[in-house]
Motif scaffolding. Sequence first.
Motif, mmCIF file in Angstrom:
data_model
loop_
_atom_site.group_PDB
_atom_site.id
_atom_site.type_symbol
_atom_site.label_atom_id
_atom_site.label_comp_id
_atom_site.label_asym_id
_atom_site.label_seq_id
_atom_site.Cartn_x
_atom_site.Cartn_y
_atom_site.Cartn_z
ATOM 1 N N MET A 1 0.840 -1.191 0.000
ATOM 2 C CA MET A 1 0.000 0.000 0.000
ATOM 3 C C MET A 1 0.883 1.251 0.000
ATOM 4 N N ASN A 2 0.655 2.151 -0.941
ATOM 5 C CA ASN A 2 1.432 3.381 -1.012
ATOM 6 C C ASN A 2 1.033 4.337 0.101
ATOM 7 N N ARG A 3 2.000 5.072 0.608
ATOM 8 C CA ARG A 3 1.727 6.087 1.627
ATOM 9 C C ARG A 3 2.826 7.144 1.593
ATOM 10 N N SER A 268 8.352 17.754 -4.345
ATOM 11 C CA SER A 268 7.097 17.041 -4.504
ATOM 12 C C SER A 268 6.944 16.009 -3.388
ATOM 13 N N MET A 269 5.698 15.733 -3.020
ATOM 14 C CA MET A 269 5.461 14.764 -1.970
ATOM 15 C C MET A 269 5.977 13.392 -2.369
ATOM 16 N N GLN A 270 6.827 12.825 -1.522
ATOM 17 C CA GLN A 270 7.359 11.486 -1.792
ATOM 18 C C GLN A 270 6.282 10.455 -1.446
ATOM 19 N N ILE A 271 6.246 9.364 -2.189
ATOM 20 C CA ILE A 271 5.318 8.272 -1.917
ATOM 21 C C ILE A 271 6.130 7.012 -1.655
ATOM 22 N N LEU A 272 5.898 6.407 -0.485
ATOM 23 C CA LEU A 272 6.571 5.173 -0.124
ATOM 24 C C LEU A 272 5.714 3.979 -0.533
ATOM 25 N N SER A 273 6.351 2.904 -0.946
ATOM 26 C CA SER A 273 5.589 1.714 -1.325
ATOM 27 C C SER A 273 5.949 0.545 -0.408
#
Length: 273
Positions: A1-3, A268-273
């Motif tokens: 789930m990405n966050r 830019s907002m980083q997205i963790l996976s």
Amino acid sequence: MNRYPTVLTIAGSDSGGGAGIQADLKTIAALGAYGTSAITALTAQNTQGVRAIHPVPPAFLQEQLEAVFEDITVDAVKIGMVNTAEVAHVIADALDRFKPSFVVFDPVMVSTSGSKLIQDETVAVLWKELFPRADLITPNLDEAEILIGGQIRTAATMKGAAIQMVEKGCKAVLLKGGHLVAPTIYDVLAQRGQEPLILESDYIESRNVHGTGCTLSSAIATYLAKGNSLAESIIFAKEYIAGAIREGKDVVTGHGPGPLNHSFSPLSMQILS
């Protein structure tokens, strides 16, 4: 789930917007992470000084902390203004219960304008309750003098003070030397079991340095939340601070020391996976 990489700032509110919760959230957003908050105290202040402080009831601070931790994955915690022993106990309990990966503590004790922001009896509680639980503390020279009970006036005494704080129970200390105005600014990083490091940076002439400590500590916490090492996070945060000071030095906000330019180069907002 990405966050999103997420930072929780536990600090006081600055109605003038230059320090505290407001500076922390601006910094976290500018560096591409998601900011959450728990407010320890309300202050009535502007660029000229602090007029009044209204502590948040400890039970309500606990509600804020639980609301965030129980719902959102927190990658790093930044702690700022802790002006009562009861607040320190509540934060220490939350850290033990929810066990965030990283904790950065900026022991806010004196404002840029010289106003004292902490009760004397709280200092001993910080040593017992919060400093041992923090991965890094980031005092400036005024705060370090309160913590060790002695004067710090040179780079050599800075190194000794940082070592003393580690020996007294801190895991790591970044002692900031910005108050020793000189062409080159020295910070000292001391860690358990390692030789202290002297970090150099150029002095930037500016009246607008309100909230610098809050901004640096929240930047370090943000870079930790994004997966960087402690050393990398400190270096990147210092680079960000230098840019924020440089880009905000010629702007007038209010009649006293103004804020940094937190959004001089937003990521830019980083997205963790």
